[in-house]
Design a protein around this motif. Structure first.
Motif, PDB file in Angstrom:
ATOM      1  N   ARG A 187      36.706  25.570  37.103  1.00 37.34           N
ATOM      2  CA  ARG A 187      36.253  24.321  36.479  1.00 37.34           C
ATOM      3  C   ARG A 187      36.740  23.106  37.266  1.00 37.34           C
ATOM      4  NH1 ARG A 187      32.582  21.916  35.454  1.00 37.34           N
ATOM      5  NH2 ARG A 187      32.520  20.339  33.847  1.00 37.34           N
ATOM      6  N   VAL A 193      38.102  18.481  35.800  1.00 40.21           N
ATOM      7  CA  VAL A 193      37.327  18.545  37.039  1.00 40.21           C
ATOM      8  C   VAL A 193      37.996  17.624  38.060  1.00 40.21           C
ATOM      9  CG1 VAL A 193      35.103  18.068  38.131  1.00 40.21           C
ATOM     10  CG2 VAL A 193      35.173  19.129  35.871  1.00 40.21           C
ATOM     11  N   ASP A 196      38.882  20.609  30.977  1.00 43.56           N
ATOM     12  CA  ASP A 196      37.428  20.696  30.894  1.00 43.56           C
ATOM     13  C   ASP A 196      36.882  22.124  30.792  1.00 43.56           C
ATOM     14  OD1 ASP A 196      37.156  17.901  31.040  1.00 43.56           O
ATOM     15  OD2 ASP A 196      37.217  17.931  33.236  1.00 43.56           O
ATOM     16  N   VAL A 197      37.758  23.112  30.672  1.00 38.38           N
ATOM     17  CA  VAL A 197      37.296  24.499  30.548  1.00 38.38           C
ATOM     18  C   VAL A 197      36.793  24.739  29.130  1.00 38.38           C
ATOM     19  CG1 VAL A 197      37.987  26.937  30.594  1.00 38.38           C
ATOM     20  CG2 VAL A 197      38.862  25.358  32.340  1.00 38.38           C
ATOM     21  N   ASP A 198      35.615  25.317  29.007  1.00 36.22           N
ATOM     22  CA  ASP A 198      35.069  25.724  27.709  1.00 36.22           C
ATOM     23  C   ASP A 198      35.498  27.175  27.483  1.00 36.22           C
ATOM     24  OD1 ASP A 198      33.566  26.601  25.530  1.00 36.22           O
ATOM     25  OD2 ASP A 198      31.737  25.578  26.179  1.00 36.22           O
ATOM     26  N   CYS A 211      30.903  25.862  36.728  1.00 41.82           N
ATOM     27  CA  CYS A 211      30.810  26.196  35.310  1.00 41.82           C
ATOM     28  C   CYS A 211      31.322  27.634  35.180  1.00 41.82           C
ATOM     29  CB  CYS A 211      29.363  26.053  34.856  1.00 41.82           C
ATOM     30  SG  CYS A 211      29.152  26.156  33.093  1.00 41.82           S
ATOM     31  N   PRO A 212      32.590  27.827  34.785  1.00 44.64           N
ATOM     32  CA  PRO A 212      33.181  29.166  34.833  1.00 44.64           C
ATOM     33  C   PRO A 212      32.413  30.239  34.066  1.00 44.64           C
ATOM     34  CG  PRO A 212      34.851  27.536  34.266  1.00 44.64           C
ATOM     35  CD  PRO A 212      33.534  26.828  34.315  1.00 44.64           C
ATOM     36  N   GLU A 213      31.846  29.886  32.919  1.00 39.75           N
ATOM     37  CA  GLU A 213      31.127  30.904  32.143  1.00 39.75           C
ATOM     38  C   GLU A 213      29.906  31.417  32.904  1.00 39.75           C
ATOM     39  OE1 GLU A 213      30.061  26.840  30.301  1.00 39.75           O
ATOM     40  OE2 GLU A 213      31.825  27.796  31.167  1.00 39.75           O
ATOM     41  N   ASP A 215      43.730  25.796  32.263  1.00 43.68           N
ATOM     42  CA  ASP A 215      42.844  24.670  31.989  1.00 43.68           C
ATOM     43  C   ASP A 215      43.090  23.584  33.029  1.00 43.68           C
ATOM     44  OD1 ASP A 215      40.863  23.260  30.720  1.00 43.68           O
ATOM     45  OD2 ASP A 215      41.925  22.999  28.823  1.00 43.68           O
ATOM     46  N   CYS A 271      33.670  30.843  28.092  1.00 45.48           N
ATOM     47  CA  CYS A 271      34.220  31.749  29.110  1.00 45.48           C
ATOM     48  C   CYS A 271      34.548  33.111  28.510  1.00 45.48           C
ATOM     49  CB  CYS A 271      35.470  31.145  29.745  1.00 45.48           C
ATOM     50  SG  CYS A 271      35.132  29.737  30.818  1.00 45.48           S
TER      51      CYS A 271
END
Length: 163
Positions: free
Chosen positions: A76, A103, A114-116, A81-83, A100, A120
């Motif tokens: 991220r 960006v 910013d990690v969802d 977009c990690p997912e 986490d 993920c």
């Protein structure tokens, strides 16, 4: 030890797909996959390349014991977009770092970047990831209390996606 993470960051950073291909060719020439297999260990490369670059470099090899360590925060933080990256890398992922990051920013406590994490963890579930998770999180003043807070954050996130 069943997974040995090999970080390619900072002065050892791999910045191009061609560089990763050269490393993978060296691994093949030196029979590192076979040696890792004999030792019942997976060599997990931690990289800052995009999933498509990693997948492209790996497609010409048929490694059984050389894979990827996927770091949610680093992905991220690099603007990915990690997912989505997880979905592309799929079975190449052998190890996951829970971290986490903002960006283009520093590491932060889980939930402050910013990690969802829900997305993920759903992506990891969709690819049937069954490896280890390592909390790779910063601490400020109270390591034990902050580790507990990070663990609780992940447990709550897991509960939300399972319900």
């Amino acid at each position: 030890v069943d997974v040995l993470v090999i970080p390619f960051f900072d002065s050892n950073s791999i910045t191009k797909e061609e560089e990763l291909s050269q490393v993978l060719n060296l691994f093949e020439e030196n029979e590192l996959d076979e040696k890792a297999s004999e030792g019942n260990i997976v060599l997990a490369l931690e990289l800052s390349l995009s999933a498509s670059q990693i997948q492209s470099a790996f497609k010409t090899h048929s490694f059984r014991n050389i894979a990827i360590c996927f770091d949610l925060g680093n992905a991220r933080g690099s603007g990915f977009c990690p997912e989505e990256e997880i979905s592309v890398l799929n079975k190449l992922i052998a190890h996951v770092h829970i971290k986490d990051k903002k960006v283009n920013g520093p590491n932060v406590m889980l939930g402050e970047g910013d990690v969802d994490f829900s997305a993920c963890l759903k992506s990891l579930k969709e690819i049937d990831y069954d490896g280890q998770f390592i909390l790779e999180t910063p601490y400020k003043s109270s390591p034990l209390a902050e580790a507990k807070k990070n663990l609780q954050f992940i447990k709550e996130t897991l509960k939300r996606i399972e319900s």
